[in-house]
Design a protein around this motif. Sequence first.
Motif, PDB file in Angstrom:
ATOM      1  N   LYS B   9      11.027  25.622 -11.712  1.00 24.07           N
ATOM      2  CA  LYS B   9      11.584  24.507 -10.955  1.00 24.07           C
ATOM      3  C   LYS B   9      12.992  24.885 -10.518  1.00 24.07           C
ATOM      4  O   LYS B   9      13.849  25.179 -11.345  1.00 24.07           O
ATOM      5  N   ILE B  10      13.170  24.940  -9.219  1.00 27.16           N
ATOM      6  CA  ILE B  10      14.506  25.217  -8.696  1.00 27.16           C
ATOM      7  C   ILE B  10      14.976  23.974  -7.953  1.00 27.16           C
ATOM      8  O   ILE B  10      14.304  23.484  -7.040  1.00 27.16           O
ATOM      9  N   TYR B  11      16.104  23.428  -8.380  1.00 26.46           N
ATOM     10  CA  TYR B  11      16.648  22.230  -7.742  1.00 26.46           C
ATOM     11  C   TYR B  11      17.336  22.593  -6.431  1.00 26.46           C
ATOM     12  O   TYR B  11      17.603  23.760  -6.166  1.00 26.46           O
ATOM     13  N   ASP B  12      17.651  21.554  -5.656  1.00 28.38           N
ATOM     14  CA  ASP B  12      18.423  21.760  -4.425  1.00 28.38           C
ATOM     15  C   ASP B  12      19.703  22.518  -4.751  1.00 28.38           C
ATOM     16  O   ASP B  12      20.334  22.277  -5.774  1.00 28.38           O
ATOM     17  N   GLY B  13      20.073  23.424  -3.896  1.00 20.18           N
ATOM     18  CA  GLY B  13      21.294  24.192  -4.126  1.00 20.18           C
ATOM     19  C   GLY B  13      21.041  25.384  -5.038  1.00 20.18           C
ATOM     20  O   GLY B  13      21.965  25.880  -5.680  1.00 20.18           O
ATOM     21  N   ASN B  14      19.769  25.792  -5.117  1.00 22.47           N
ATOM     22  CA  ASN B  14      19.412  26.982  -5.897  1.00 22.47           C
ATOM     23  C   ASN B  14      19.728  26.906  -7.390  1.00 22.47           C
ATOM     24  O   ASN B  14      19.913  27.925  -8.039  1.00 22.47           O
ATOM     25  N   VAL B  15      19.811  25.683  -7.912  1.00 21.84           N
ATOM     26  CA  VAL B  15      20.057  25.537  -9.351  1.00 21.84           C
ATOM     27  C   VAL B  15      18.737  25.706 -10.094  1.00 21.84           C
ATOM     28  O   VAL B  15      17.741  25.051  -9.778  1.00 21.84           O
ATOM     29  N   ILE B  16      18.736  26.612 -11.047  1.00 21.95           N
ATOM     30  CA  ILE B  16      17.506  26.847 -11.796  1.00 21.95           C
ATOM     31  C   ILE B  16      17.356  25.789 -12.886  1.00 21.95           C
ATOM     32  O   ILE B  16      18.257  25.578 -13.698  1.00 21.95           O
ATOM     33  N   GLY B  17      16.228  25.088 -12.869  1.00 20.38           N
ATOM     34  CA  GLY B  17      15.934  24.114 -13.920  1.00 20.38           C
ATOM     35  C   GLY B  17      15.103  24.775 -15.000  1.00 20.38           C
ATOM     36  O   GLY B  17      15.486  24.831 -16.169  1.00 20.38           O
ATOM     37  N   VAL B  18      13.959  25.311 -14.578  1.00 14.71           N
ATOM     38  CA  VAL B  18      13.062  26.029 -15.490  1.00 14.71           C
ATOM     39  C   VAL B  18      12.581  27.266 -14.750  1.00 14.71           C
ATOM     40  O   VAL B  18      12.328  27.218 -13.547  1.00 14.71           O
ATOM     41  N   GLN B  19      12.450  28.383 -15.481  1.00 15.16           N
ATOM     42  CA  GLN B  19      12.049  29.615 -14.812  1.00 15.16           C
ATOM     43  C   GLN B  19      10.862  30.258 -15.523  1.00 15.16           C
ATOM     44  O   GLN B  19      10.941  30.572 -16.711  1.00 15.16           O
ATOM     45  N   ASP B  20       9.759  30.382 -14.767  1.00 13.01           N
ATOM     46  CA  ASP B  20       8.593  31.117 -15.236  1.00 13.01           C
ATOM     47  C   ASP B  20       8.143  30.731 -16.649  1.00 13.01           C
ATOM     48  O   ASP B  20       7.961  31.594 -17.507  1.00 13.01           O
ATOM     49  N   ALA B  21       7.967  29.457 -16.855  1.00 11.14           N
ATOM     50  CA  ALA B  21       7.579  29.005 -18.203  1.00 11.14           C
ATOM     51  C   ALA B  21       6.070  29.084 -18.394  1.00 11.14           C
ATOM     52  O   ALA B  21       5.303  28.645 -17.534  1.00 11.14           O
ATOM     53  N   ASN B  22       5.664  29.654 -19.515  1.00 10.69           N
ATOM     54  CA  ASN B  22       4.252  29.681 -19.895  1.00 10.69           C
ATOM     55  C   ASN B  22       4.143  29.049 -21.267  1.00 10.69           C
ATOM     56  O   ASN B  22       4.530  29.651 -22.257  1.00 10.69           O
TER      57      ASN B  22
END
Lengths: 306, 225
Positions: B9-22
């Motif tokens: 999940k990438i928020y507006d403004g390229n802020v990473i919320g969650v990255q490649d979660a399994n």
Amino acid sequence: MKLRSVKVCVKEGLQGISRNGWMVTASVLTVSACLFIFGIVYCIVMNVRSFANNLDDNLGIVAFLSSKVPEESVPTLLDQIRKMDGVKEVQYISAEEAWESFKESMGFGEQLGTDMVNRLDQDNPLADSASFQIYLYDAGDQEAFVSQLKTMPQFRRIQYAAETAAVMSNINRVITIGGLVLILLLIIIAILLISNTIKLSVYVRREEIEIMKYIGATDSFVRIPFVVEGIMIGILGSILPAVTIYFIYRAVLTLVVRQFNETFSQMIHFLSMSEIMRMLIPAFLVVGIAVGILGSLFSLRKYLKV
Amino acid sequence: MIELQNVTKIYDGNVIGVQDANIKIDQGEFVFLVGESGSGKSTLLRLLIKEINPTSGKIFIDGQNVTRLRSRKTAKLRRRMGFVFQDYRLLPKKTVYENVAFAMEAIEETQRRIRRRVPRVLNMVGLAHKSHNFPNEISGGEQQRTAIARAVANNPVYLLADEPTGNLDPRNAKEVMDLMEHINSLGTTVIIATHDKETVDRMQKRVIHIMDGKVVKDAKGGYDI
Ligand SMILES: Nc1ncnc2c1ncn2[C@@H]1O[C@H](COP(=O)(O)OP(=O)(O)OP(=O)(O)O)[C@@H](O)[C@H]1O
Ligand SMILES: [Mg+2]
């Protein structure tokens, strides 16, 4: 949706109305004002239309038959005219009938009758005034129709009120279109007004709506109380103008009867109270309810996106 | 069962919320989602209740791909999830009882079932005696327990809680966690986002540790990696 939950929704709609009492009152009154103007415009438009139609009825074309047309061929000719485009009605008026109806319509007493005969000697009604009275569906078409008649040798002279017909049909058209545009505008204003009120109601309850959505409430379930609120505003808003217009219209009718003599009020024929109300009250309710529903749906769109 | 496949999940403004979660969570589990402030715990929970949609990847809940759902289906899905907001979000003009009943009314339960269920739930969270109090008349711990009661009122399959002990003193925090364990013992899958190291270390459950949006540890035990 279950009946019970509908009951809950209606209850909440009513609560919404009581919660924003002032705003609801203001919005009911503005909707009333819109519908009131709507009603007045409606009364005017409908009366002008009926007046114009009435006049159209009296704006027949009179085509005098040539003396060469034998009495026996009249039915064939009558049929031929009846089949022409735009013809609503054709009547044959024999010379005798013309004279009778003329005397009658002018309302002359018996003693004047002989006088009239003398005066109309040169266009003797008993001799040469057999005619066709032709009524068209649209009095605006008279001009074209008359030029068609003029090509027919069976007629000696054609009379019609060219300008009156055209003007009447123009007035009729302008008033109808103008009235419709005005009414449409008023409806849009009313929708905006209601949607503003409901927006406030939604805003007051935005937390509740959000939580409901997270719990798993469906959009329609969330909507219903607000739609109910909108409908109620619409219905409440249509009562006042209906009553007001009833009394105003009644006053106008009495005034017309009292002020003008019988012939005039017969000529400018006003629609009766029941003719007006029969259409206006359902129209008010339908418009009120539709405006309420649309207004509340508009105001909710944003909040349902969660 | 909840399954996240390469969820980002990438928020507006390229802020990473969650990255490649399994992540895979089975029925009946008790899971802590831990990590520093801003690491992505709330983002994960918000993905699960579909407050937000993933930028990429897929989320399956009970075998159903929930990445793209229509509003009616989303409503149905949420009925299987109880959510406890970090700030409780109780309705201030409703009593404790009405707040819980509200959750059942929202999904069109009958009044009969509501009258039967609400006292039971309030009893379970130990608030039967505060039924008719308004939120501002009860303590923070009690408000939290009211929020939990509301979340479990509709018998959810999953109970998700965001920082349920964030604003509580240790004694209240323990009470709330005991309640969570109890609810879990009744068969509900419980997922709790927290940075309360003490509680996590004490309870020794499955811990999913997130750092800058990435899962860095997923094992039974304490808070630290
Ligand atoms: N609506 C949003 N728009 C943009 N960025 C956001 C939004 N919500 C969260 N973020 C960012 O995403 C990242 C993860 O945030 P998140 O709220 O998931 O963290 P968290 O682990 O819950 O933190 P905390 O423990 O403080 O609650 C943070 O960098 C945050 O600033
Ligand atoms: Mg958070």
